[in-house]
Design a protein around this motif. Structure first.
Motif, PDB file in Angstrom:
ATOM      1  N   LEU B 446      53.393  64.314  57.903  1.00 27.75           N
ATOM      2  CA  LEU B 446      53.094  65.480  57.419  1.00 27.75           C
ATOM      3  C   LEU B 446      52.829  66.083  58.190  1.00 27.75           C
ATOM      4  N   ILE B 447      52.562  65.498  60.047  1.00 23.78           N
ATOM      5  CA  ILE B 447      52.896  67.216  60.979  1.00 23.78           C
ATOM      6  C   ILE B 447      53.788  66.939  61.141  1.00 23.78           C
ATOM      7  N   ASP B 448      54.928  65.975  61.146  1.00 26.90           N
ATOM      8  CA  ASP B 448      56.027  66.243  61.580  1.00 26.90           C
ATOM      9  C   ASP B 448      57.049  66.729  60.618  1.00 26.90           C
ATOM     10  N   LEU B 450      55.562  69.390  58.753  1.00 22.23           N
ATOM     11  CA  LEU B 450      55.103  70.248  59.035  1.00 22.23           C
ATOM     12  C   LEU B 450      55.745  71.446  59.705  1.00 22.23           C
ATOM     13  N   PHE B 451      56.369  70.413  61.168  1.00 25.04           N
ATOM     14  CA  PHE B 451      56.395  71.826  62.129  1.00 25.04           C
ATOM     15  C   PHE B 451      58.401  71.580  62.306  1.00 25.04           C
ATOM     16  N   SER B 452      58.954  70.623  61.196  1.00 19.90           N
ATOM     17  CA  SER B 452      60.596  70.639  61.730  1.00 19.90           C
ATOM     18  C   SER B 452      60.860  72.029  60.721  1.00 19.90           C
ATOM     19  N   GLN B 453      59.413  71.724  59.665  1.00 24.46           N
ATOM     20  CA  GLN B 453      60.141  72.590  58.372  1.00 24.46           C
ATOM     21  C   GLN B 453      60.590  74.133  58.387  1.00 24.46           C
ATOM     22  N   PHE B 454      58.911  74.564  58.958  1.00 24.17           N
ATOM     23  CA  PHE B 454      58.912  75.755  59.141  1.00 24.17           C
ATOM     24  C   PHE B 454      58.099  76.441  60.749  1.00 24.17           C
ATOM     25  N   CYS B 455      58.931  77.452  61.006  1.00 25.23           N
ATOM     26  CA  CYS B 455      58.885  78.059  62.246  1.00 25.23           C
ATOM     27  C   CYS B 455      57.541  78.662  62.340  1.00 25.23           C
ATOM     28  N   LEU B 456      56.231  78.279  62.845  1.00 23.09           N
ATOM     29  CA  LEU B 456      54.679  78.252  63.375  1.00 23.09           C
ATOM     30  C   LEU B 456      54.964  78.731  64.528  1.00 23.09           C
ATOM     31  N   GLY B 457      53.345  79.070  64.553  1.00 21.71           N
ATOM     32  CA  GLY B 457      53.123  79.496  65.730  1.00 21.71           C
ATOM     33  C   GLY B 457      52.716  80.344  66.400  1.00 21.71           C
TER      34      GLY B 457
END
Lengths: 628, 458
Positions: B446-448, B450-457
């Motif tokens: 899930l975490i993976d 999350l970060f591959s699907q969306f540009c976050l930070g």
């Protein structure tokens, strides 16, 4: 020649967010505690963003508070803005976030520590640990003092072999140009610890006087009195807003044209940065089709004009940072006060720790905070208080204090760290918690206050108040259960108002509150109200009733894992003797040394078939035989 | 890891020209060698087969003519030493061989223990292990095909696809929670969530539909023939057995009237209840009443309800109609060679749209129509087994049912207007349940995502 600095129960190395909670917890549990810091003016300093809390993290702050920690109380006194996030979502994911007044936060925390009776606070650089017969006995400082203790907690954050990177400029430094700690890092390696190299970054700060706010959107705090600590009674409602703007094509062009000048994109091998905290370079490279990215302008305090430019974390050279900042709407004339930079540092591979945060290799040595591969002030504080508690528990020969994944985000955090390790700086996310509905911000006190009290971190008065709240919640639930609401005109009107379907028959008030559209206040308007009930109690009653079915379901889920969690693995198990477990799984098991089958099943690289074999062995008592 | 050597008959008893006794474990070769009158099996190459005779250690007499395969660890099904003793078909020879190896130190394997060992020794994953179990039990060619396809990972492939779809939905909800202020991430709406969960729920439902067929293929369709005396039940049974290849041959020492008959009707395996059972159904309603006879009949997957064309509908017939109400049945009006006295209109009224077939079993008429009706009932008329993935395992079916239920719960919460993060609890549960089928419950996915699907930070 060393001089004898004296004997303490616990020594805490570092006074960041982990160190402060560790030292205070130990001291308040009655341990004679020494706290050492590189710089007395930087206690609980926030070297990066000026905010605390948010999803998951905000809940952690409350958990720390419920256990008797201080972070929640300090931020309640040292913020410029508070907002409850996710208010349109369910209760489990709502979380408070505060914008901190950085200098005030430091002052508040420093004074709390100074005033704590059992704490000696001193400025010193620790270079070595005193290890005798494989057990940690104290520390040696740069100034040749040898301090002795029964437990040492190292909370050195990003200081160990820290290196600041900005374009092609690099220099050894802690965050914010503080002194770097080199010898301790080398010493830990000599002791046989496995270190890893992580990286994080921070954006430039600009002078608020040079921002054109008219070109940005205002982001005010909530118009409401609220706080993190369950003990806070006086709320600061005088708020300062943040401001929102965006990057644009021009910004992206500058960055794309100069990517090779970024310290992190120059091709040199670097530490691993966190995915959730990417630099602006990262965002533009990885999501190149996004036309713009958000930039939040956040004040760093009331008595400073410095603004944190959230969203522009970068390791590009200073010269380019001027261009980038000024390409953003509202920042056309902005003056940078401090440039952004990336920082690389040594962290301990956290699978070398027991769930108590004591190192497996050297008994008596605990580590907490960013040294364990996490990022974030809240994650650090959580580990700090747990390390402080466990250090004292150990000295006193008491049971380890471990929170499990269904009890607290703190449990999730530590279990993840010591079981799975981390390949990037670890941040808590609500999605890491499988029992999120149980780990709410509103019930952190119900989950943990009793434990804090048993440890001696919660005083009698607070405990009484807590029990009173608990009693009121139960009584009110009981009252609503027994109360029958009839389909009177008043009730039907209320239901129409909240867009609910009308009642056909009389129902329990309890069941009426189960409807998503019916809030406690709505119910209260049509039944005999219990006016003296505090708001927090009403809120708790509503959540417990409304989500009862889901909460029950989550408990069932906990129950399914419970059997595995309770199946202990003997500490002296020899995995080499168990054929059938895959080689990779064996290596992982040997490294992590899980305490339960449940923990073992969460190790990546350990497959269900490995767990089956492990279970077969444990169940047949073969483990015991093999270990002998 | 296991120290005991296990043995069992690994071919269906009574079926086929050859039966096999399989041994697995450290002493497999030694035990077989002790009985074998041919070459020294301890010296032969792995994965070779040898002809010879088994000598009974007690009487020193030649007991059986056999072929013995020797396969040494680790390249075997269980990753242990395996010996397979091929004997003549039938029950006597193979039982005698099994007795001999058990006397020589092997232990009788528990059901599925070979597979369990293969699984525990890391040879196969969970869904494969379970497919093998089904393979062992497979009774018809078709069921064999299903189990094989599943081992190829076709079920795994489908499950993985559904999981990925769910994971993307979950990640979307998560990102809204963990990054509430990010405006470049579209807010997951109730409508979108409903769409996504419905899609997967439908797909699971389809899998469950074919699962029903999978179960039938493996175990045979439990089929009861009912009707009043002398309507032609025995003729129907005989016709079905004669017209179609009987799957189970008679086993010496047993008689036809106490075993179940397996017949394959256009690819649908029928397990016709034992003849004694049929006899009882003659007056089942009379004896035990409508309610109780219904319970008995409910255990059948299919009921062939025979009526006599030459007689008017009796009270007994009507009681039988009452007893089969809502169940899966086909009405057969037999004896069309005789004068029609039965009112077809009346039968139609009672038969709730179920197929009505007219036959003259004596003149061999209407049999093809009957067979087609049987096939249609369970394959909705269109048999395309080549492209279907069957779920033929009880545990898989159970998990799929739970997954479907979890998605139903999610839709219910959506209807109620519960917040999406609450709805998501059930979606995540679905994702986990599907993961259990293929033995994959890694939570970092899930975490993976999350970060591959969306540009976050920040």
């Amino acid at each position: 020649m060393l001089y004898d600095g004296g004997h303490y129960d616990v020594i805490v190395v570092g006074t960041g967010h982990a160190g402060c909670e560790a030292g205070l917890a130990a001291a308040r549990m009655g341990a004679k505690t020494l706290m050492l810091t590189l710089n007395l003016d930087m206690i609980a300093f926030m070297p990066c963003n000026p905010s605390l809390g948010g999803p998951a993290k905000g809940i952690v702050v409350r958990e720390v508070d419920a256990l008797g920690g201080v972070m929640g109380k300090v931020i309640d006194n040292a913020h410029i803005q508070m907002r409850m996030l996710n208010t349109r979502k369910g209760p489990a994911v709502q979380a408070l976030r505060a914008q901190a007044d950085k200098p005030v936060y430091v002052q508040e925390m420093k004074q709390i520590i100074e005033q704590e009776e059992n704490i000696t606070l001193r400025q010193a650089m620790v270079n070595e640990l005193i290890v005798e017969d494989g057990v940690c006995k104290g520390v040696v400082t740069e100034t040749r003092a040898a301090y002795y203790a029964d437990a040492v907690i190292v909370t050195t954050g990003t200081f160990m072999r820290g290196k600041v990177l900005m374009g092609d400029l690099e220099y050894e430094s802690g965050p914010n140009n503080q002194r770097v700690s080199v010898k301790l890092s080398e010493h830990l390696e000599e002791l046989g610890f496995q270190l890893t190299r992580f990286k994080t970054g921070t954006p430039p700060r600009v002078n608020g006087r040079t921002i054109d706010y008219s070109q940005t959107e205002i982001q005010p705090g909530d118009d409401k009195a609220q706080g993190f600590s369950f003990e806070t009674e006086k709320y600061n409602t005088e708020q300062m807003p943040c401001w929102l703007t965006h990057t644009n094509a021009n910004t992206h062009q500058i960055i794309n044209d100069n990517l090779t000048q970024s310290a992190m994109y120059s091709g040199a091998k670097r530490g691993t940065g966190p995915r959730y905290c990417p630099s602006i370079e990262d965002k533009i490279v990885r999501f190149h089709d996004k036309p713009r990215h958000q930039v939040f302008l956040e004040p760093e305090g009331r008595k400073t004009e410095e603004y944190y430019v959230q969203g522009l974390s970068t390791s590009l050279p200073e010269s380019l940072q001027h261009h980038i900042v000024r390409s953003v709407r509202g920042l056309e004339n902005a003056e940078i006060m401090r440039p952004g930079y990336a920082i690389e540092y040594d962290a301990l591979v956290p699978t070398q720790l027991w769930p108590t945060l004591e190192t497996k290799k050297i008994p008596g040595l605990f580590t907490a905070g960013q040294i364990n591969g996490t990022s974030g002030y809240e994650e650090a504080a959580a580990q700090g208080i747990m390390a402080g508690i466990n250090a004292v528990q150990k000295i006193r020969g008491k049971e380890p204090f471990i929170l499990d994944r269904s009890q607290a985000y703190i449990g999730v955090l530590i279990d993840d760290l010591v079981t799975k390790g981390t390949r990037e700086p670890y941040r808590l996310l609500t999605s890491r918690a499988e029992y999120r509905l149980l780990l709410r911000h509103d019930n952190a006190d119900l989950r943990l206050t009793e434990l804090g009290f048993e440890l001696g971190l919660i005083n009698e008065e607070r405990h009484e108040k807590f029990l009173e709240k608990k009693r009121l919640v139960e009584e009110e639930k009981d009252r609503l259960y027994k109360m029958i609401v009839k389909p009177t005109k008043e009730v039907q009107e209320m239901l129409t108002k909240v867009k609910g379907s009308p009642l056909k028959d009389a129902v329990r008030a309890y069941d009426l509150l189960k409807r998503p559209e019916v809030k406690y206040e709505h119910l209260e308007s049509v039944i005999e109200s219990n006016e003296s009930l505090p708001q927090v109690v009403k809120e708790q009653v509503e959540i417990q009733i409304k989500y009862e079915g889901y909460i029950k379901k989550t408990y069932e889920q906990v129950g399914r894992m419970q059997k595995m969690e309770e199946k202990q693995i003997p500490e002296n198990i020899d995995y080499d003797q168990i054929s059938g477990i895959a080689t990779e799984a064996k290596e992982k098991l040997k490294q992590v040394r899980p305490l339960s089958v449940g923990q073992a099943s969460r190790i990546s690289g350990v497959n269900p078939s490995d767990i089956s074999i492990l279970l077969v062995y444990i169940e047949h008592g073969k483990v015991a035989k093999l270990a002998n | 890891m296991e120290i005991e050597t296990i043995a069992a008959i690994s071919t269906p008893i009574g079926e086929g020209a050859i039966s096999i006794v399989r041994l697995s474990g450290p002493e497999a070769v030694e035990i077989a060698n002790g009985l074998f009158g041919g070459k020294d099996l301890l010296q032969v190459d792995s994965h070779t087969i040898h002809y010879g005779k088994l000598i009974d250690p007690e009487t020193k007499e030649i007991a059986e003519e056999v072929m013995i395969s020797v396969m040494r660890a680790p390249k075997t099904f269980t990753r242990e030493d395996i010996v397979e003793i091929n004997t003549h078909g039938g029950i006597v020879a193979v039982n005698r061989v099994l007795e001999m190896v058990l006397e020589s130190g092997a232990r009788l394997a528990e059901p599925g223990e070979f597979t369990k060992r293969a699984f525990l020794n890391g040879r196969i994953d969970l869904s494969q292990a379970e497919a093998v179990m089904d393979l062992i039990r497979a009774k018809t060619d078709k069921a064999m095909g299903v189990a094989l396809r599943q081992m190829d990972g076709r079920l795994s492939h489908l499950i993985k696809k559904y999981r990925q779809e769910l994971l993307e939905t979950i990640a979307h909800v998560e990102v809204n929670i963990d990054y509430p202020e990010y405006d470049d991430v579209e807010e997951m709406s109730h409508t979108l969530m409903r769409e996504k969960t419905k899609k997967v729920a439908n797909e699971i439902e389809q899998l469950l539909q074919v699962a029903k067929q999978g179960k039938i293929l493996r175990e045979g369709l439990s089929t009861a023939i009912i009707g009043r005396p002398n309507v032609g039940k025995s003729s129907l049974m005989n016709t079905l057995v004669q017209e179609n290849k009987a799957i189970v041959t008679d086993v010496p020492g047993t008689t036809r009237d106490i075993i179940e008959e397996y017949v394959s009707v256009r690819g649908v395996p029928l397990r016709l209840v034992d003849t004694a059972g049929i006899r009882e159904t003659e007056d089942i309603v009379e004896k035990i009443g409508v309610e109780r006879s219904r319970k008995v009949l409910m255990e059948s997957d299919l009921i062939l309800f025979v009526l006599n064309n030459n007689e008017v509908l009796t009270e007994d017939d009507k009681n039988l109609f009452e007893a089969v109400k809502g169940l899966e049945y086909i009405v057969i009006i037999n004896k069309t060679d005789l004068n029609q006295k039965l009112s077809l209109a009346e039968v139609k009224k009672l038969a709730e749209n179920k197929p009505i077939i007219t036959t003259s079993l004596i003149q061999e008429e209407g049999i093809e129509e009957l067979e087609k009706a049987i096939a249609d009932t369970f394959f909705a008329g269109d048999i395309d087994t080549g492209d279907m993935t069957y779920v033929s395992n009880a545990r898989h079916i159970q998990l799929l049912k739970q997954a479907k239920q979890a998605l139903l719960d999610a839709s219910r919460s959506l209807e109620l207007g519960m917040p999406l993060d609450i709805v998501q609890i059930d979606v995540t549960r679905t994702w986990e349940l599907l993961g259990e089928i293929i033995g994959d419950t890694a939570s970092d996915a899930l975490i993976d995502q999350l970060f591959s699907q969306f540009c976050l930070g920040k």
